[in-house]
Design a protein around this motif. Structure first.
Motif, PDB file in Angstrom:
ATOM      1  N   GLY A 152      -7.983   6.091   0.537  1.00 23.94           N
ATOM      2  CA  GLY A 152      -6.311   6.677  -0.125  1.00 23.94           C
ATOM      3  C   GLY A 152      -5.153   6.016  -0.662  1.00 23.94           C
ATOM      4  N   SER A 153      -4.548   7.667  -0.290  1.00 24.26           N
ATOM      5  CA  SER A 153      -2.583   7.274   0.165  1.00 24.26           C
ATOM      6  C   SER A 153      -2.529   7.428   1.234  1.00 24.26           C
ATOM      7  N   GLN A 157       1.191  -0.815  -0.045  1.00 25.41           N
ATOM      8  CA  GLN A 157       0.093   0.059  -0.181  1.00 25.41           C
ATOM      9  C   GLN A 157       0.784   1.503   0.281  1.00 25.41           C
ATOM     10  N   VAL A 158       2.066   0.801   0.374  1.00 28.64           N
ATOM     11  CA  VAL A 158       2.852   2.351   0.084  1.00 28.64           C
ATOM     12  C   VAL A 158       3.155   3.033  -1.384  1.00 28.64           C
ATOM     13  N   ARG A 218       3.613  13.685   6.389  1.00 32.50           N
ATOM     14  CA  ARG A 218       3.105  14.081   7.199  1.00 32.50           C
ATOM     15  C   ARG A 218       2.626  13.382   8.077  1.00 32.50           C
ATOM     16  N   VAL A 219       2.580  13.076   9.357  1.00 31.84           N
ATOM     17  CA  VAL A 219       2.053  11.935  10.296  1.00 31.84           C
ATOM     18  C   VAL A 219       1.352  12.733  11.443  1.00 31.84           C
ATOM     19  N   ALA A 273      -2.656  13.623   6.201  1.00 27.54           N
ATOM     20  CA  ALA A 273      -1.416  13.134   6.538  1.00 27.54           C
ATOM     21  C   ALA A 273      -1.378  12.228   6.029  1.00 27.54           C
ATOM     22  N   ASP A 274       0.431  11.804   6.384  1.00 24.99           N
ATOM     23  CA  ASP A 274       0.482  10.634   4.652  1.00 24.99           C
ATOM     24  C   ASP A 274      -0.110   9.467   5.707  1.00 24.99           C
TER      25      ASP A 274
END
Length: 595
Positions: A482-483, A213-214, A370-371, A435-436
């Motif tokens: 999503g991502s 998924q990355v 971004r976490v 966030a990522d």
């Protein structure tokens, strides 16, 4: 059943829960593997799998199977093309078939009994088409479906977008059904999600599912001084010779090598930073310092310890002196236009220093994620405040932010969220677009006040797994929106940190296009350690000089031994521990200096 053929359609590109649907693992086995094994137990004349998307992966999955495969190069045009290819192939392999069963590859509850009932009903009913009924509603019918040989030509003439159902509508008088009440359970429905969430994946499966998924993060341009720990995203070329002048590498005296045996007259000096060129005449010497330009006419620098001074003259007492000694040529570090640093380089302190030294102020890098970090738990108290009865200090945000900083991640939004599903859903919904990586800590189990998983699902997060066969950290949730990657980590500090290192950090590494931060090695056990078989154990340990000691206090809530540990010992599922002197596998923790 030796006159029946089975065609399994596995050519599509649909993806569910992190896998191509052909490869989704359910109860420890991929669906394509499960369905082909069930079909083979029918003892049919021939079983054929139609491939398209995921062709290589499905072929690998079936490499030791007895099924035949064929490829539909036009799989993307629609199911009709795969039906044509499959039916044609199975008839070419066995021209005497009396019927063909059309099946799909993503029904987790399809069994040999369903295939067998199709065949028996075909023999007993006299009907040319036997299909499956998913419920009391007669319109709920579908695959697998058996077609008499007389329908082969019509199957091979189907349009690109049409499936076999069109024949059922055209020949209703020749259709009968059998019950297959679980046939309509798709792998992305709430019911099947619940089934999947009950299945505990292995440590290896969990890692593979996460990394699938990355996605790489965008390339950004940042100041060089802010780039430590990131990965260079493009080749960097030198814009000029470095150094851009002939330079002394020693404190000493600049001479013409041909004058080395003569007494030389001291006529000046040049320091580092000198902006005016001096010129050396015959039998002259100029004092120079490290980093200073070498005077015009000089070709050698003598170390200051290798001369004798007398008044305004010097004599050289260095019999080993060679022409060009102690001089750095222009461009000796890097020449203008040369590749200075290649894309993919980890920007260490040394790499940053080198880039600064050749004049680069900004660099293009793969950005850090971004976490969003959310702590759940009404029992958590902030540092600096006294503990009331039933409270514990909140430490997970402190340790995880430290681990994130060590991983080069500084854009972290940390907050505490109440054990309330409404508040949690609101916080998740706000965080996902920004966030990522979303990391939720605590509330990930199945207790009455564990709301993380249900709140993630209610917020549109697609689940991938909820449990891993490991200790500590068995109840860990992973999904995506999503991502954005979504991790639900256990609240016990030891479990949370172990899961971060083993699963979150590798995902961040992949996002940032860098090599794994985790180093693995083997070592000799310094003591005995026992465990029951069934789960992979990650044991807090201390490693030095090729030996590793399993530490005390391995409980998931205890951090005392973790504070001393520099490695995690990995004991596989089937292991029952190890004896002193045995070789064991280790993960070296990344925030320790390894020499």
């Amino acid at each position: 059943m030796d006159n029946i053929g089975v065609v399994i359609l596995a050519a599509g590109s649909s993806s569910r829960l992190g896998y191509g649907k052909q490869l989704l693992r359910h109860k420890g086995k991929s669906l394509i593997r499960h369905i082909t094994e069930e079909a083979l137990q029918l003892d049919a004349a021939q079983v054929v799998v139609v491939l398209g998307a995921e062709q290589d992966a499905v072929t690998q999955e079936l490499q030791d199977s007895e099924v035949a495969t064929c490829v539909n190069p036009d799989w993307s045009s629609g199911m009709g093309s795969s039906l044509r290819v499959g039916v044609q192939h199975v008839l070419e392999m066995n021209a005497n078939l009396s019927a063909v069963i059309i099946s799909v590859c993503d029904q987790p509850f399809l069994t040999t009994a369903v295939f067998r009932q199709l065949c028996q009903t075909f023999e007993e009913s006299g009907k040319g088409i036997v299909t499956c009924r998913y419920g009391d509603d007669p319109s709920q019918i579908g695959v697998p479906t058996l077609f008499s040989r007389k329908y082969a030509d019509e199957l091979m003439q189907l349009g690109e977008e049409k499936g076999a159902k069109v024949l059922l509508q055209q020949h209703q008088d020749d259709v009968t059904t059998i019950p297959f009440l679980q046939g309509n359970i798709d792998i992305d429905t709430p019911y099947d999600t619940a089934q999947l969430m009950e299945y505990m994946v292995s440590v290896t499966e969990a890692s593979e599912l996460i990394l699938k998924q990355v996605n790489s993060l965008p390339v950004v341009r940042v100041p060089l001084k802010s780039s430590h720990g990131l990965i260079l995203a493009e080749d960097v070329y030198a814009t000029e010779d470095i150094p851009n002048f002939v330079q002394s590498s020693m404190d000493g005296y600049a001479i013409a090598f041909s004058d080395r045996s003569l007494p030389l007259r001291l006529v000046g000096e040049m320091r580092a930073g000198s902006s005016t060129m001096q010129y050396l005449g015959a039998q002259e010497v100029i004092r120079v310092f490290t980093g200073a330009p070498v005077p015009s006419g000089a070709d050698t620098v003598v170390m200051q310890e290798r001369v004798e001074k007398s008044g305004g003259e010097i004599r050289i007492v260095d019999e080993s002196l060679t022409k060009g000694a102690n001089i750095r040529a222009a461009g000796s570090e890097v020449k203008k236009g040369e590749l200075a640093v290649a894309a993919g380089t980890f920007l260490s302190a040394a790499a940053i220093g080198y880039l600064a030294g050749i004049g680069h102020e900004q660099v293009n890098v793969y950005s850090a994620p971004r976490v969003a970090l959310m702590m759940t738990g009404d029992e958590l108290q902030s540092l600096g405040k006294p503990l009331a009865f039933g409270e514990v200090y909140e430490s997970n945000s402190i340790q995880l932010m430290a681990a994130l900083r060590a991983a080069g991640v500084s854009n972290v939004d940390a907050k505490k969220v109440k054990d309330d599903p409404v508040a949690l859903r609101s916080a998740i919904a706000d965080a996902l677009p920004e966030a990522d990586v979303l990391i939720l800590v605590g509330g990930v189990s199945v207790g009455d006040y564990d709301f993380v998983v249900q709140s993630c699902l209610a917020s549109g997060v697609s689940p991938v797994f909820h449990k891993i066969r490991q200790k500590p950290g068995k109840p860990i949730f992973f999904g995506y929106s999503g991502s954005t990657l979504v991790f639900g980590l256990p609240g016990n500090p030891s479990s949370a940190l172990t899961c971060f290192y083993r699963y979150v950090l590798p995902a961040i590494d992949r996002m940032m296009q860098r090599k794994s931060s985790l180093r693995e090695t083997k070592a000799v056990a310094a003591n005995d350690y026992q465990k029951p078989a069934g789960l992979t154990h990650f044991i807090k340990a201390y490693y030095a000089d090729g030996r590793v000691e399993a530490l005390h206090a391995q409980e998931s809530y205890r951090m005392q031994s973790y504070a001393r540990s520099n490695a995690l010992m990995v004991l596989p599922e089937d292991s029952e521990g190890h004896a002193k002197g045995a070789e064991v596998q280790l993960i070296l923790l990344p925030d320790h200096t390894w020499i």
